[in-house]
Motif scaffolding. Structure first.
Motif, PDB file in Angstrom:
ATOM      1  N   ILE A 137      -2.792   3.587  -6.059  1.00  0.00           N
ATOM      2  CA  ILE A 137      -3.679   3.896  -4.755  1.00  0.00           C
ATOM      3  C   ILE A 137      -3.602   2.735  -3.962  1.00  0.00           C
ATOM      4  CG2 ILE A 137      -6.160   4.642  -4.197  1.00  0.00           C
ATOM      5  CD1 ILE A 137      -4.715   5.750  -7.360  1.00  0.00           C
ATOM      6  N   SER A 138      -3.410   2.773  -2.764  1.00  0.00           N
ATOM      7  CA  SER A 138      -3.513   1.752  -1.970  1.00  0.00           C
ATOM      8  C   SER A 138      -4.775   1.080  -1.823  1.00  0.00           C
ATOM      9  CB  SER A 138      -2.947   1.960  -0.520  1.00  0.00           C
ATOM     10  OG  SER A 138      -3.728   2.850   0.010  1.00  0.00           O
ATOM     11  N   GLU A 167      -8.126  -3.741   5.124  1.00  0.00           N
ATOM     12  CA  GLU A 167      -8.670  -5.100   5.281  1.00  0.00           C
ATOM     13  C   GLU A 167      -8.359  -6.283   4.064  1.00  0.00           C
ATOM     14  OE1 GLU A 167     -10.447  -2.356   5.430  1.00  0.00           O
ATOM     15  OE2 GLU A 167     -12.336  -2.569   4.287  1.00  0.00           O
ATOM     16  N   ASP A 168      -7.885  -5.395   2.887  1.00  0.00           N
ATOM     17  CA  ASP A 168      -7.769  -6.228   1.771  1.00  0.00           C
ATOM     18  C   ASP A 168      -6.374  -6.776   2.033  1.00  0.00           C
ATOM     19  OD1 ASP A 168     -10.005  -5.665   0.907  1.00  0.00           O
ATOM     20  OD2 ASP A 168      -9.342  -4.433  -1.066  1.00  0.00           O
ATOM     21  N   TYR A 169      -5.477  -6.020   2.368  1.00  0.00           N
ATOM     22  CA  TYR A 169      -3.919  -6.533   2.748  1.00  0.00           C
ATOM     23  C   TYR A 169      -4.173  -7.519   3.957  1.00  0.00           C
ATOM     24  CZ  TYR A 169      -2.275  -2.618  -0.064  1.00  0.00           C
ATOM     25  OH  TYR A 169      -2.275  -1.554  -0.933  1.00  0.00           O
ATOM     26  N   GLY A 209       0.787  -1.228   0.046  1.00  0.00           N
ATOM     27  CA  GLY A 209       0.035   0.033  -0.091  1.00  0.00           C
ATOM     28  C   GLY A 209       0.927   1.309   0.044  1.00  0.00           C
ATOM     29  N   LYS A 210       1.584   1.320   0.897  1.00  0.00           N
ATOM     30  CA  LYS A 210       2.523   2.502   1.234  1.00  0.00           C
ATOM     31  C   LYS A 210       3.382   2.668  -0.193  1.00  0.00           C
ATOM     32  CE  LYS A 210       5.875   4.163   4.555  1.00  0.00           C
ATOM     33  NZ  LYS A 210       6.998   3.974   3.963  1.00  0.00           N
ATOM     34  N   MET A 211       4.042   1.523  -0.503  1.00  0.00           N
ATOM     35  CA  MET A 211       4.871   1.782  -1.779  1.00  0.00           C
ATOM     36  C   MET A 211       4.017   2.061  -3.241  1.00  0.00           C
ATOM     37  SD  MET A 211       7.947   1.139  -0.910  1.00  0.00           S
ATOM     38  CE  MET A 211       7.828   1.268   0.852  1.00  0.00           C
TER      39      MET A 211
END
Ligand SMILES: Nc1ncnc2c1ncn2[C@@H]1O[C@H](COP(=O)(O)OP(=O)(O)OP(=O)(O)O)[C@@H](O)[C@H]1O
Ligand SMILES: Nc1ncnc2c1ncn2[C@@H]1O[C@H](COP(=O)(O)OP(=O)(O)OP(=O)(O)O)[C@@H](O)[C@H]1O
Ligand SMILES: [Mg+2]
Ligand SMILES: [Mg+2]
Ligand SMILES: O=P([O-])([O-])[O-]
Lengths: 293, 300, 273, 315, 273
Positions: B281-282, B286-288, B272-274
């Protein structure tokens, strides 16, 4: 003796002929300048764009998502690795072939077929060599995307250049030197090894360096082979994966951030400096070690 | 360059990095996903310097081809795996897990000098891009638009981006035959920004970085025009052109190679961050989490 | 006319042979014919060359002098398409026989060429080359051979302080003596010289001529020259070639003072060539 | 042997001893010609490798697409799932356009440079300029590609407003620049190898340098010059990155140089960087295109050989 | 010793000049010095050459013969780093003056080289080249010039049926006569020849020598030769060069029968060179 040539007319035309000569001399000179000019423009653009990113970090860092952190370590070292494979393979094969053709081959159909074949190979597009490398080295011999696979592909690509340069160098060793050696009772191989090759070395090296600089500048065959773009480690053996300068540059130019265009310019600059360095060595060898017989 | 960024980003890593790992992680596939994976790998290198990660650039399908052959551990994709590819994978006995990484919004752009196009409906998009055997004028789309020939710029027909566009807009109809196709999105940016009658589409990041040279087009999916922005892509308002990008990981590799498992875990935690950093867009948190759970299943 | 010539010549041969009874032959050439493709370059050459003498071969350009001398160490084989018939006995064995190893022959028969042709190596390496290729590796022995050969070629004093320098730094005359020294290094039995001074200035020429006189004590020398005066000055015996044939072969004083054949006379008096 | 001088050793004796010793050993030298022949044959194997690589996949391709369509269809549109057409003509035309423009740039400039260097410049100037020009030939083509797209194209657009961003003209010119040093360098070699004595013959008649060059040197070096041009042009045909970056990717068979094109090489790169599924027709098509490219350059080179033989200089 | 030589030589010059009162000078060389970089190749050369004569220049290798003859049409300028001092007047104007156009000079002064150097063109084009570059385009005139020049060089009969064939198909001797014909085609005033027969066989040499005798009726000829017999056979006047100096310059019969300088005598009698 009856005169057919009117000296007066000749004298009258002389000045216009001389002027024409001068005009064309200027034209030829301008054409020569054109090439130098293009080179100048190219350099200017690249330097102004890329110089800001050249610092020690640029050489010590791997690729990065941040332009300011991006470096060419992997690509630079990878390029060196590529040379480590290409130089010996292509030199041994190229010089061997040249020796065979110049010193041993009989003048027959097969020899001229080999010669024809070599000059044809010189004209085969690099991308076709890429297809060859992909099919033979990467797939059939299962070398994957290793330094070796890419190196062998590139070796074949530059082989004709080295063969032709070496043939030229060997041929320019005067016959007298060979005769002197044979007259001492030397065998053919002794003569080749101890007299012909040492005398031909400058020419061979010059050709070798020019071939090598072609090998490290080629992108298309490596794209076809599919070597990776991001490699955050250095190869340890020739069976390891790697990347090279032109691939890294190609990758940077395709990034969305405009800063990466400048990073790419910095990469190009490094590449050009490397090339100029190699060319200078070639020129140096040519000018200083070329024996005058 | 500066080193501070490295230290701050390593904070995102989890506890089991205490073990010093080595070995290879071979990744290939989508060029869209490449910048995310490059960023992840870059960070990972700071945590596990002895693990040798390489990321290739062969395109979604090209990546799957290697994945099918068992040559790679992870395969990036800017579209879900296709049925034919699934069949091949099954045939070769390769089990895999799909891990969504981020959102991307395919952005439709025109030249900044183009003052008439501000939004397009999905139908208009289709009318624009589907081949009808003729040269197309802007006036063919809306009569009030000028009678000038449109120039099309599209990602290569084999790219994931194209596939997705094909799926939601073209619906398998052939693309206009005079479109300029390029795998290199910057070349498309150059094309659109240099040609008054150009229209093109590519990943959001390329638009975001080149806003001064391009004009984005809002898309009307029946609910009024929506401009592609960070929010509209992230919350799904920008439809139908917002999509999820993935990486596919080989179950066997995760089970057998500790470094692959560790890398994958790291990737999910940092994706997400990367993604945000490189212009995507992250996903929602909850998906991660779900990704991590799937992974945990595999390493059990 | 050819027949008479040959007869008179062989009679003459017998005579000279008698006066030189004590000397041995190094080469006996019998009915040698040579073709470059279809060019008949040597025609029925019969010529016996004596030990420890200087034999000069003269004749106008293209008469086959170089061709003949190159056959004596089989250098001629390097030209593609050369065919020979007849026999050349060197010390009793026919060298044109395929079973005769060329390397063996050339270890016995040295050669000096028209243009000085040192190797692009140091002076030392030039001399050491021959012994080295023949397997002599011992540094001390090589040093000795180098010195002895350079002394033998009367060039030691000029180069002894610069043995490591490149041979191309020497003047033309020095280079030619270096080439002679190189040839001496393997202690050949015969030395062939093909116009060894034609590329040299008068002073260097003189030095080389003196050297040749010196060398004939130890070696048998066969020298091709364009320059009749040179032949007269340095040789013991002279063969006059014309269009691939041996017109006259005699001891040098006789051939220059009293040539038998009209053509020899014409050539010597400068009426052609 | 009847040699007068006293000596502690005889070189000939040593040589004979070494020789005898050697005879008992395995003679490595006998293997050399064979080994060298092997390396020479490798180049033949490479060609065979190329042909085989290309030919199998090409056959499969022609199983799916008729060879007649391949050569006669005027449309190259492989990506349509429903209505693909594989007529190589547009790719060939694209290649020819770029090569033609490159020739227009490289031949006059290259030849003029060669003439300047070989006939007018001082030895020193030649020694400096020639290697600098060779740098031009060594620059990675990807660099040229972006030079064409971001520098040459905008300049050309100012001159020709109707020019598209991707066109044949700009990469053609830049490919021309890239091969100019090749033409210059090889032609210079050919001209320099015309013996000095022939030049002197002309000068002694009162000819100016220009007259000597145009009427004597150029005709005498014609085979070397032609060969250099043909070689440079086969390099232009095979050039990939410049045309991929700056030429666009719309195959079209028109001879308009201002519009976007695609060359054979650019197509191969496009597919290689994409993800043509293994065993799809598109995948095989790159081999068919590669084969066409190979044959193209093969014929060019054979032609160059023919020229060199036919007009072999005899001096 | 040098001083005496120069004096005696100039006295001699006066004498010869008297006997040739009716003839004009084509060249007057005054205090000519020439350096190749630091090599002093011509030293204080004073030499006046006469119209409609054959002047031979002889001397051992490297004495500066070629250098001198190449200065007469400024061909020497092609060698980088050449410096000259002194004067060469051709028909009263100093040709070493920069303002003298070389092209003009060479239109007047033809040259034949040591090795035949025809252009790789047809025989016809070889001859027509000179007139063409000088602006003669008329086909009929050119045809005439070609025939006349080839006849003048005594080669017309041999080549008249193969004018369109490449000149390299001719034999060496024919090529050399072709080069002479090429030179005649622009109807020069002087013809310079640098060892024109040294690459030829005896028969071709003879033909060229005869031709030279023929040509001197219309042209002034200056010929460099290695071959003293040749100089004696064909020239009216001979200059003997040694190490860049003119040792003796006299009419040919005198110089060969009765040389004044010891060095000339030594050279002529074959004691060196
Ligand atoms: N390689 C060759 N191929 C064909 N003919 C040759 C070759 N070498 C020499 N000849 C011919 O053979 C004949 C004899 O040549 P050779 O070189 O022996 O003459 P030469 O007496 O040494 O002359 P020179 O004094 O010029 O050296 C000449 O007619 C020459 O043209
Ligand atoms: N290009 C040159 N550079 C330097 N020195 C030269 C050059 N050409 C000739 N020389 C030197 O000038 C001197 C005279 O040379 P030149 O060629 O005039 O002699 P030559 O009498 O014609 O000899 P040959 O009979 O061998 O032709 C020689 O010592 C020669 O080494
Ligand atoms: Mg000879
Ligand atoms: Mg000379
Ligand atoms: O590289 P892609 O993501 O477009 O397949």
């Amino acid at each position: 003796m009856q005169k057919l040539v009117d000296k007066e007319i000749i004298a009258k035309q002389m000045s216009s002929r001389i002027i024409r000569n001068q005009m064309f001399k200027g034209l030829f000179f301008l054409s020569t300048l054109f090439g130098l000019l293009v080179l100048g423009v190219l350099f200017y653009r690249i330097i102004t764009q890329g110089i800001g990113y050249i610092d020690l970090d640029f050489f010590q860092n791997f690729a990065s998502r941040r332009p300011e952190n991006a470096g060419i370590k992997a690509a630079f070292i990878g390029t060196i690795w590529l040379m480590v494979v290409v130089a010996p393979v292509s030199l041994i094969l190229g010089v061997g072939t040249a020796i065979y053709l110049e010193e041993y081959a009989k003048k027959n159909k097969f020899t001229s077929f080999i010669k024809l074949n070599i000059s044809n190979l010189a004209g085969v597009p690099s991308i076709v060599f890429g297809l060859l490398g992909l099919t033979i080295f990467v797939r059939a011999l299962a070398l994957e995307r290793s330094v070796l696979a890419a190196g062998l592909t590139m070796s074949l690509l530059v082989l004709p250049v080295i063969i032709v340069a070496s043939q030229e160098a060997i041929r320019s060793v005067p016959k007298e030197l060979r005769e002197a050696s044979f007259a001492m009772g030397a065998t053919k191989w002794q003569t080749v090894l101890k007299v012909v090759l040492p005398a031909a070395i400058p020419g061979i090296l010059t050709g070798g360096i020019l071939a090598l600089s072609r090998a490290i500048g080629e992108t298309a065959p490596l794209i076809v082979i599919g070597i990776p773009m991001f490699v955050a480690f250095l190869p340890k053996t020739i069976m390891d994966t790697f990347t090279v300068l032109p691939m890294q540059i190609y990758n940077w130019t395709s990034r969305p951030q405009t800063e990466f265009q400048d990073v790419a310019a910095a990469g190009i600059l490094v590449m050009l400096v490397l090339l100029i360095l190699m060319n200078s060595i070639a020129v140096f060898i040519r000018n200083h070690f070329q024996k005058r017989y | 360059g500066s080193d501070t960024t490295k230290e701050e980003s390593t904070s995102g890593t989890t506890g089991d990095t205490s073990a010093k790992l080595s070995g290879e992680v071979i990744i290939d596939g989508s060029s869209t996903v490449y910048p995310i994976m490059e960023a992840v790998s870059e960070e990972y290198g700071a945590v596990q310097p002895d693990v040798r990660v390489s990321v290739g650039f062969s395109g979604t399908g090209g990546g799957f081809k290697k994945f099918i052959a068992g040559e790679t551990d992870l395969s990036n994709a800017s579209r879900p795996v296709k049925d034919e590819e699934k069949a091949e994978l099954d045939k070769n006995g390769i089990e895999y897990t799909e891990l969504p990484l981020a959102f991307d919004g395919i952005t439709v752009v025109v030249n900044p000098d183009n003052d008439f196009v501000d939004h397009l409906t999905v139908e208009e998009l289709k009318a624009l891009w589907v081949d009808n055997g003729k040269a197309k004028m802007w006036s063919d789309i809306r009569p009030e638009w000028p009678k000038e020939e449109i120039k099309f710029y599209s990602p290569g027909t084999d790219s994931g981006t194209y596939d997705y566009f094909n799926e939601v807009i073209l619906e398998d109809a052939p693309i206009v035959s005079n479109a300029t196709l390029s795998e290199d999105d910057n070349i498309l940016v150059q094309g659109v920004s240099g040609d008054k009658n150009a229209i093109g589409f590519f990943g959001y990041a390329y638009y975001a970085e080149n806003q001064d040279k391009l004009k984005d087009v809002s898309i009307d999916n029946g609910n009024g025009p929506v401009e592609p922005t960070h929010e509209t892509i992230g919350n799904g308002d920008y439809a139908p052109l917002s999509r999820t990008v993935f990486t596919y990981v080989s179950n066997k590799a995760v089970a057998e190679k500790e470094q692959v498992a560790d890398y994958t875990k790291f990737a999910i935690e940092n994706a997400g961050k990367m993604a945000e950093e490189v212009g995507y867009i992250s996903l929602p948190e909850e998906d991660y989490k779900k990704d991590l759970e799937k992974l945990a299943e595999l390493t059990k | 006319m050819n027949v008479t010539l040959l007869r008179s010549q062989s009679e003459q041969d017998e005579k000279t042979q008698m006066t030189h009874m004590e000397k041995e032959f190094v080469y006996k050439t019998t009915d040698l014919n040579l073709w470059y493709g279809s060019t008949h370059a040597l025609k029925n050459v019969n010529l016996d060359l004596y030990e420890n003498e200087v034999t000069a071969i003269i004749g106008p350009s293209g008469c086959g002098k170089s061709t003949y001398i190159k056959t004596l160490n089989r250098m001629i084989e390097m030209v593609p398409g050369v065919k020979t018939s007849g026999e050349i006995q060197y010390r009793g064995r026919n060298i044109l026989d395929k079973s005769y190893g060329v390397e063996d022959l050339r270890t016995q028969v040295g050669m000096v060429f028209q243009k000085p042709n040192p190797f692009p190596k140091s002076i030392y390496e030039n001399i050491a080359y021959g012994p080295k290729i023949h397997g002599i590796k011992n540094k001390k022995v090589l040093d000795e051979i180098v010195e002895k050969s350079l002394r033998g070629a009367a060039i030691w004093d000029e180069v002894k302080d610069r043995l490591k320098e490149n041979a191309y730094g020497l003047s033309g005359g020095q280079q030619q003596r270096l080439c002679i020294a190189r040839c001496l290094a393997i202690e050949p039995d015969v030395i062939l010289m093909d116009e060894p001074t034609s590329a040299l200035d008068p002073i260097s020429t003189l030095k080389v001529e003196e050297l040749i006189q010196e060398l004939k004590k130890d070696f048998s020398i066969i020298i091709v020259t364009h320059n009749m005066q040179q032949a007269a000055r340095i040789s013991d015996r002279t063969a006059f070639f014309l269009s691939g044939e041996v017109v006259e072969y005699r001891d040098t004083t006789t051939i220059f003072s009293n040539p038998t054949d009209k053509r020899t006379e014409d050539y010597i008096s400068g009426r052609f060539g | 042997m009847p040699r007068g001088n006293q000596k502690e050793y005889s070189v000939q004796q040593m040589i004979t001893e070494k020789r005898l010793k050697k005879k008992n050993h395995f003679n490595f030298e006998k293997l050399i010609p064979g080994l060298l022949l092997l390396t020479a044959v490798l180049s033949v194997l490479t060609t065979i490798g190329i042909v085989f690589t290309l030919i199998f996949e090409t056959f499969i391709f022609f199983d799916r697409v008729s060879i007649i369509e391949f050569f006669t269809n005027k449309k190259w549109y492989p990506f349509s799932a429903t209505d693909a057409s594989f007529g190589i003509m547009p790719l060939v035309v694209g290649t020819l356009k770029v090569t033609g423009i490159a020739a227009v740039v490289a031949v006059p400039i290259g030849l003029a440079t060669a003439i300047y260097l070989s006939e007018y410049a001082s030895e020193k100037a030649r020694r400096i300029i020639k290697p600098i020009l060779e740098v031009l030939a060594g620059i990675p083509t990807i660099v040229y590609g972006f030079f064409a797209l971001t520098f040459v194209t905008p300049i050309l657009k100012q001159l020709i407003p109707s020019l598209e961003t991707f066109n044949a003209l700009s990469p053609g010119i830049v490919v021309g620049i890239m091969i100019t040093p090749m033409v210059a360098s090889l032609s210079e070699d050919a001209m320099s190898s015309v013996p000095r004595s022939i030049r002197e013959g002309a000068f002694a008649l009162g000819a100016t340098k220009l007259e000597t060059t145009i009427k004597v040197i150029l005709p005498a070096a014609v085979s070397g010059i032609t060969a250099s041009v043909v070689l440079a042009l086969s390099r232009a045909i095979g050039e990939t990155m410049i045309v991929s970056v700056a030429g666009g990717s719309t195959p079209n068979a028109s001879f308009d140089v201002t519009s976007s094109i695609q060359t054979m090489t650019a197509y191969i790169v496009q597919v290689s960087t994409g993800d043509a599924g293994y065993q799809t027709t598109i995948y095989y098509s790159i081999y068919a295109v590669g084969m066409t490219l190979f044959l193209f350059t093969l014929f060019m080179n054979l032609f160059a050989q023919f020229i060199t033989r036919k007009f072999k200089e005899e001096y």
